[in-house]
Design a protein around this motif. Structure first.
Motif, PDB file in Angstrom:
ATOM      1  N   LYS A 198      70.727  50.773  72.191  1.00  0.00           N
ATOM      2  CA  LYS A 198      69.868  50.060  71.249  1.00  0.00           C
ATOM      3  C   LYS A 198      68.641  49.457  71.922  1.00  0.00           C
ATOM      4  N   PHE A 199      68.792  48.992  73.148  1.00  0.00           N
ATOM      5  CA  PHE A 199      67.706  48.298  73.827  1.00  0.00           C
ATOM      6  C   PHE A 199      67.109  49.075  75.002  1.00  0.00           C
ATOM      7  N   ARG A 200      67.378  50.378  75.069  1.00  0.00           N
ATOM      8  CA  ARG A 200      66.836  51.148  76.192  1.00  0.00           C
ATOM      9  C   ARG A 200      65.329  51.327  76.043  1.00  0.00           C
ATOM     10  N   GLU A 201      64.700  51.523  77.189  1.00  0.00           N
ATOM     11  CA  GLU A 201      63.260  51.756  77.195  1.00  0.00           C
ATOM     12  C   GLU A 201      62.987  53.236  76.970  1.00  0.00           C
ATOM     13  N   ASN A 202      61.804  53.519  76.450  1.00  0.00           N
ATOM     14  CA  ASN A 202      61.424  54.913  76.272  1.00  0.00           C
ATOM     15  C   ASN A 202      61.263  55.575  77.629  1.00  0.00           C
ATOM     16  N   GLY A 203      61.767  56.783  77.726  1.00  0.00           N
ATOM     17  CA  GLY A 203      61.660  57.525  78.967  1.00  0.00           C
ATOM     18  C   GLY A 203      60.528  58.534  78.912  1.00  0.00           C
ATOM     19  N   ASP A 204      60.511  59.380  79.892  1.00  0.00           N
ATOM     20  CA  ASP A 204      59.505  60.431  79.979  1.00  0.00           C
ATOM     21  C   ASP A 204      59.767  61.476  78.891  1.00  0.00           C
ATOM     22  N   PRO A 205      58.807  61.764  78.033  1.00  0.00           N
ATOM     23  CA  PRO A 205      59.010  62.733  76.934  1.00  0.00           C
ATOM     24  C   PRO A 205      59.381  64.130  77.438  1.00  0.00           C
ATOM     25  N   THR A 206      58.828  64.520  78.576  1.00  0.00           N
ATOM     26  CA  THR A 206      59.142  65.847  79.109  1.00  0.00           C
ATOM     27  C   THR A 206      60.613  65.921  79.510  1.00  0.00           C
ATOM     28  N   ASP A 207      61.108  64.871  80.169  1.00  0.00           N
ATOM     29  CA  ASP A 207      62.530  64.827  80.539  1.00  0.00           C
ATOM     30  C   ASP A 207      63.404  64.856  79.292  1.00  0.00           C
ATOM     31  N   PHE A 208      62.995  64.114  78.257  1.00  0.00           N
ATOM     32  CA  PHE A 208      63.778  64.098  77.024  1.00  0.00           C
ATOM     33  C   PHE A 208      63.858  65.497  76.417  1.00  0.00           C
ATOM     34  N   CYS A 209      62.732  66.180  76.326  1.00  0.00           N
ATOM     35  CA  CYS A 209      62.714  67.531  75.733  1.00  0.00           C
ATOM     36  C   CYS A 209      63.590  68.492  76.529  1.00  0.00           C
ATOM     37  N   SER A 210      63.520  68.387  77.835  1.00  0.00           N
ATOM     38  CA  SER A 210      64.339  69.253  78.689  1.00  0.00           C
ATOM     39  C   SER A 210      65.828  68.974  78.457  1.00  0.00           C
ATOM     40  N   SER A 211      66.210  67.705  78.461  1.00  0.00           N
ATOM     41  CA  SER A 211      67.611  67.334  78.256  1.00  0.00           C
ATOM     42  C   SER A 211      68.081  67.708  76.852  1.00  0.00           C
ATOM     43  N   ALA A 212      67.244  67.472  75.856  1.00  0.00           N
ATOM     44  CA  ALA A 212      67.605  67.784  74.475  1.00  0.00           C
ATOM     45  C   ALA A 212      67.822  69.283  74.302  1.00  0.00           C
ATOM     46  N   SER A 213      66.978  70.099  74.919  1.00  0.00           N
ATOM     47  CA  SER A 213      67.139  71.547  74.780  1.00  0.00           C
ATOM     48  C   SER A 213      68.435  72.017  75.441  1.00  0.00           C
ATOM     49  N   GLU A 214      68.822  71.398  76.556  1.00  0.00           N
ATOM     50  CA  GLU A 214      70.094  71.748  77.194  1.00  0.00           C
ATOM     51  C   GLU A 214      71.268  71.394  76.290  1.00  0.00           C
ATOM     52  N   LEU A 215      71.192  70.242  75.620  1.00  0.00           N
ATOM     53  CA  LEU A 215      72.272  69.817  74.727  1.00  0.00           C
ATOM     54  C   LEU A 215      72.459  70.778  73.563  1.00  0.00           C
ATOM     55  N   LEU A 216      71.390  71.411  73.124  1.00  0.00           N
ATOM     56  CA  LEU A 216      71.506  72.362  72.019  1.00  0.00           C
ATOM     57  C   LEU A 216      72.403  73.542  72.389  1.00  0.00           C
ATOM     58  N   PHE A 217      72.478  73.875  73.694  1.00  0.00           N
ATOM     59  CA  PHE A 217      73.379  74.938  74.134  1.00  0.00           C
ATOM     60  C   PHE A 217      74.835  74.488  74.089  1.00  0.00           C
ATOM     61  N   ASP A 218      75.077  73.167  74.056  1.00  0.00           N
ATOM     62  CA  ASP A 218      76.437  72.632  73.991  1.00  0.00           C
ATOM     63  C   ASP A 218      76.884  72.385  72.557  1.00  0.00           C
ATOM     64  N   ASP A 219      76.190  72.972  71.611  1.00  0.00           N
ATOM     65  CA  ASP A 219      76.507  72.842  70.189  1.00  0.00           C
ATOM     66  C   ASP A 219      76.460  71.394  69.700  1.00  0.00           C
ATOM     67  N   ILE A 220      75.549  70.617  70.258  1.00  0.00           N
ATOM     68  CA  ILE A 220      75.319  69.260  69.764  1.00  0.00           C
ATOM     69  C   ILE A 220      74.447  69.389  68.513  1.00  0.00           C
ATOM     70  N   PRO A 221      74.880  68.834  67.397  1.00  0.00           N
ATOM     71  CA  PRO A 221      74.036  68.906  66.197  1.00  0.00           C
ATOM     72  C   PRO A 221      72.686  68.235  66.464  1.00  0.00           C
ATOM     73  N   PRO A 222      71.586  68.835  66.015  1.00  0.00           N
ATOM     74  CA  PRO A 222      70.256  68.265  66.276  1.00  0.00           C
ATOM     75  C   PRO A 222      70.139  66.802  65.870  1.00  0.00           C
TER      76      PRO A 222
END
Length: 148
Positions: free
Chosen positions: A87-111
């Motif tokens: 809830k209180f985390r700071e925003n991170g690097d958008p590029t890192d987020f996109c990279s991590s999010a795309s990896e999670l999609l391979f693990d069948d994590i719902p968008p």
């Protein structure tokens, strides 16, 4: 804190630092790590230090088995801490987020769960907790001693 393994080893002059937690955490397994920075006196007594560590692990296991609700309570506390951190985390690097999010999609994590997937915890399962405790044994560990 008083009564902890850190306190005991520190009182004996064996320790300058101790940390523990998940050394490697994958989707289907985790490795638990306990890292100690020993004083020269602690290095000389490393067999005693190892014995105290496994005595401490045995105490934790025995306590958890005698009071099964204790682990459930700790699990809930960690879940609440994780929710607060999210809830209180700071925003991170958008590029890192996109990279991590795309990896999670391979693990069948719902968008719709991409933002919270790394912060969510499963419900407490006493069978899994018992299996984890059963694996904390001297014959199931790797011990590295580095003397500088």
């Amino acid at each position: 804190s008083p009564g902890s393994l850190h306190h005991l080893l520190n009182e004996r002059g064996y320790l300058t630092g101790l940390s523990s937690g998940a050394a490697l955490d994958a989707s289907d397994f985790s490795l638990f790590s306990l890292t100690l920075a020993l004083t020269p006196k602690g290095m000389q007594a490393k067999e005693e230090v190892l014995d105290l560590i496994f005595q401490w692990i045995a105490l934790v296991k025995r306590t958890a088995l005698e009071d099964p609700e204790l682990l459930a309570k700790y699990h809930e506390e960690l879940r609440q801490i994780g929710a607060t951190n999210f809830k209180f985390r700071e925003n991170g690097d958008p590029t890192d987020f996109c990279s991590s999010a795309s990896e999670l999609l391979f693990d069948d994590i719902p968008p719709g769960e991409l933002l919270v997937s790394g912060s969510k915890s499963e419900d407490y399962d006493p069978v899994i907790a018992r299996a984890f405790l059963d694996r904390l044994r001297p014959d199931k560990c790797m011990i590295n001693v580095i003397d500088s």
